[in-house]
Each structure stands twice: as C-alpha cells, then as structure tokens.
Design a protein around this motif. Sequence first.
Motif, short mmCIF file in Angstrom:
data_model
loop_
_atom_site.label_atom_id
_atom_site.label_comp_id
_atom_site.label_asym_id
_atom_site.label_seq_id
_atom_site.Cartn_x
_atom_site.Cartn_y
_atom_site.Cartn_z
N GLN A 85 -5.54 4.29 -7.51
CA GLN A 85 -6.27 3.23 -6.83
C GLN A 85 -7.56 2.91 -7.58
O GLN A 85 -7.92 1.73 -7.75
CB GLN A 85 -6.59 3.65 -5.40
CG GLN A 85 -7.40 2.62 -4.63
CD GLN A 85 -7.53 2.97 -3.17
OE1 GLN A 85 -6.73 2.56 -2.36
NE2 GLN A 85 -8.53 3.77 -2.83
N GLN B 46 0.84 -1.19 0.00
CA GLN B 46 0.00 0.00 0.00
C GLN B 46 0.88 1.24 0.00
O GLN B 46 2.08 1.17 0.28
CB GLN B 46 -0.91 0.03 1.24
CG GLN B 46 -0.14 -0.02 2.56
CD GLN B 46 -1.05 -0.08 3.76
OE1 GLN B 46 -1.79 0.86 4.02
NE2 GLN B 46 -1.00 -1.19 4.50
N ARG C 238 -9.91 -0.29 1.50
CA ARG C 238 -10.24 0.37 0.23
C ARG C 238 -11.60 1.06 0.33
O ARG C 238 -11.76 2.20 -0.11
CB ARG C 238 -10.25 -0.65 -0.91
CG ARG C 238 -8.87 -1.17 -1.29
CD ARG C 238 -8.89 -1.74 -2.69
NE ARG C 238 -9.85 -2.84 -2.82
CZ ARG C 238 -9.53 -4.12 -2.72
NH1 ARG C 238 -8.28 -4.47 -2.49
NH2 ARG C 238 -10.44 -5.05 -2.86
N GLY D 142 -4.14 2.01 -2.81
CA GLY D 142 -3.59 0.93 -3.61
C GLY D 142 -3.96 -0.45 -3.13
O GLY D 142 -4.43 -0.65 -2.01
#
Length: 576
Positions: free
Chosen positions: A485, A443, A525, A452
């Motif tokens: 992302q 990440q 996320r 990410g």
Amino acid sequence: MAARTPVLETFPALRAWQRKALVEYLRRRTEDFTAVATPGAGKTTFALRIAAELLADGTVEAVTVVAPTEHLKSQWAEAAARVGIQLDAAFRNADVHSAADFHGAVITYAQVGMAPQVHRRRTMTRRTLVILDEIHHAGDSRTWGDGVKAAFEPAVRRLMLTGTPFRSDDNPIPFVSYERGGDGLLRSRADSVYGYSDALRDGVVRPVLFLAYSGETRWRTNAGDELAARLGEPMTQDLVAQAWRTALDPAGDWMPQVLRAADARLTVLRNAGMPDAGGLIIATDQQTARSYAKLIEQVTGEKAAVVLSDDQGASARIATFAASDQRWLVAVRMVSEGVDIPRLAVGVYATSASTPLYFAQAIGRFVRARRPGETASVFLPSVPHLLGLASEMETERDHVLGKPKDSDGLDDDLLERAQRDDQASGELEKRFAALSATAELDQVIFDGASFGTAAQAGTPEEEEYLGLPGLLTADQVSLLLAKRQAAQLAAQRRRTADGAAQPAAAPAAAPPAMSAAQRRVALRRQLNALVAARHHRTGQPHGKIHAELRRLCGGPPSAQATIEQLEERIATVQTL
C-alpha cells in the motif's frame, strides 16, 4: 461379534485447546456440553476422543453422531474408524438398530426429523453418547428441532459442536444453554470456545486474505429501466443486491476477470510451496455453477470438477478432487460446511448467500492449515455487507433470542427479494437482464484492516497483490500488505508531482472535488496508516486496534463505515 473398545493410547496427540476442553469435559461430567471451535481446529478429533474416553470407562455403550449432510456421514465414519470407533454410515431409519459390530451410527438431522421415535428407541436401548455436529442445524425447522429433542432426551451424554456463528432466528437450539444478559435477551452459552483469532495465533489455521473486487455494473430491471451502479459505493440495499447479481452473471466481464485473477493467485501459491493448492468457486445455483465451470476451462484450459447436489455421486467427486491435484472445484452448497479438503487455498465467493452463518461456513473451507506459513486467499464482490463479514472474521457470535430483526443489517431479506426471480417464471423474469460488468481490485482485507487502492484488473498494480508470497506468517502478511500500500501511494504521489512539474501556459485549475467514494477511500487509507503506526508502537494487532476504535466510536467495520465515522476514528486514534 461386539465392537472392540477403542484404545486411548493409539489416539493422535491433542492440540492445546483440545486438551483443555477435554479436561473441562471430564471434570464437569455433565449431560450436556457445547464446544465452539473455528473450522479447521479439530472438532471431530476432540469429539471422538471424548467418545473413546466414555466408551473405555463404561459411561456409555453406544455413540450416535448427527451430521448435516450425507457426505459428512461418510467423513465422520472414516475418521472414527481411524481411531478404533466403528460407526455405521449406511444406517437407515428402517434398520431400527445397528449391527453388533458397530459402536453406533452416523445419521443426518433430516433422518432424525423424519422418524424421531426410531432414534429415541435406539437411544434408550443402550447408554448413548450423542454428538450433534454443527448443532445450529437443529434450529433449521421446527421438525428438526423437535425431532432432535424427542430422540435424544434419553441420552446419557450429549456433545454439541459448532464451528460457525450461531443462528440469526429465534428458534431455540435443543440442549444448548441460554443465559439472560443485562439487556434482557437470552444468549447461548458455550462450555468451550476456540475462535479463529486463537487458532491463528497458535498456527492451527491459515491467515485469510480477502481480495474485494468492485467495478461498474449495468442492468435492465423487470420494469424495463436501465440502471448503472458501482459495486462498493453507498446505495440502497435493493440496488446493492441487483448490482451484485449483475456482477455474478457468467455472461458479463466481471466473473471472467475475477476468475483470471483467482487462477493467477492459485499459480503463485502452487509455485511458492503449495504444489497441490486447489481453488473453490461457490455459486448460487446449479445453472451458474455449470457456467462458471465453462469459464474456468476457458481461462485455464483445464476442466473443473463440479458438485451440484448432496448425493452419493457428489460425495465421490469431492473425495476424488480432495485426493488429486486438479486446480478448480465448482460447487453450490455441497462444500459450504464441514467438508474437509485441506488443499483448498483459493476461493471465489460468487454466491448471493450473505448470512454470517453461511459466510463463515464457506470461508471455513480454506482455513485448514497443513504446514506453517500456508495462506488462503478469497475473492469476493466489494459489497459493504460482505466486506463487513470479512473484516469481522475474528468475531465470535452467540445465538440471541428475541433480538430485533435487521438491527445489524445481517439479514438476507432484501437480497432474497432481489434474487426472487431466480426461481420465478414468466414475462417479468425474461425482462430482467444483466447488461455489463467490469472488475477492478478495490481493496485487500486482512486482520480487520483494509489495504490498497483501486487497481484495474490485469494491471501491474493488481499483480502486486496477486503475487504476494504464498508461505507467510500472519505478521508477515500484515507487513507486506502495508508495504504494498505504501508503494502504491508513493507511486501516485510521484505521478501527481510529475504532472505538477510540467510547465503550464495558464494557472492550473483547482483540483476537482472528490466524490463521496473517493473520500471514503482516502480516509480509509489514512486510518489504516495511523493504525499501522500504533501497531508498530504498541505491538497490538491491527484487528484489535480497529476493534477498540469501534468500541470507542461505535459503528460498523471500516469497510462499511461512513465518512463521518471514519473521520471520528481518525481523530480518536490520534489521541490514543
């Protein structure tokens, strides 16, 4: 011949925080003043301006600067000379007094601890301003703390400086004020505070991107057992420490892969407007530092500068590197605090040191801004403790006395036990062996948020993050990371949809249940997407939104949060 009084009109223009702190200092005219300012903000310039003011108006006749290391003595003396203040960096305890053509001397905390009475006599001979640089070092040992107190009690003025979180022990720091809070604990009180978030907003420091690398690790314990673990997954602190040590082993694959990524990022920065950008690898000990230097030469074809100890030769090597365009410097602790190499823009945190104090000192080497838009990138193992520190770059910490140990998980005791056989000898040491380790980008942490999804080293997905433009504002960094992302997630959805569209001879089996690690990634996320949406609605920085969720829900930063804590924050942010 007596040293000339410095001319205030020749001083460089002060930054806004320096002017504000100077006005506050001159208004109070108190014996003791503590200034906390993030690394790279200009504490040295601020302190020298105060010294010049006090010399010019006759409040003091002499200046003594106390610094943590021999190298910083030279750095202080050179900075002072540029503004007309002559300080003797070669002063030794046996000299007793400085020559008349000096305004004073620069000494180390160790010098004071060895002969406090020498410095007490110097302080009593002339009205003296004492500048205690990185004052937290006065709590390193009883000898240093008692020595500083004994030597400088007679000083007319004392100015305490620090750019890092205060200590985690219970040694009171001399001349620092403490106030009792509502919980009954004593907390240090600063007279002027200029934090990283303030400096970032003002463009004084660079935005720092943390690229956290996980990966599979295998090692053989002292008892002969073979263990395997994945960096970044929940496990006991002992296992975290051993997996961490395995990843940092120069003979494994993790370090070469991370160094290749770091060097690729350095190339991007050099091609994007920072042609002299340099990189620093911070190692745990001298042996691994030498091994990392060999790895860098294999990766880049260029030798790295190596600094192993705090001696005169090391200072010269640092100065040579600072003035050159050499790509890489490898150091143990020599470059962890106070050393000014503004071109450092890429770091590899390849050390087992993990206190908030040391981490902040190390990251402070990369934040010094020279021109608008410069960014810094720090590569580090995906260890929950380090991820938490990276997520809390903007957190200001006071020195708390009497606080229960291990309450915040920031002590190094378990890690030190796991590392103990670094200094051990005998059969048990020989039987410990790091067997293998591979790296993947886990990440990217910026402004308290995580971006990410997992990307194997050397893949296009990793290159998307390594190739971020080098000259960006903090807002542009957040925007680009969010776009990267989103593109990653969209690509994953397309791959999933394409797979589902393929004809199947039999009904598709139910998707396998996600592991705890996969659920945490998915929830992270989702949380970041919701925080980004709120940012666009309200204009609040991502970091402040995450901080508000932590205040409402409790718990650590999202990189360390449990599944339940992430789910609670997701539910909370949806109601804000």
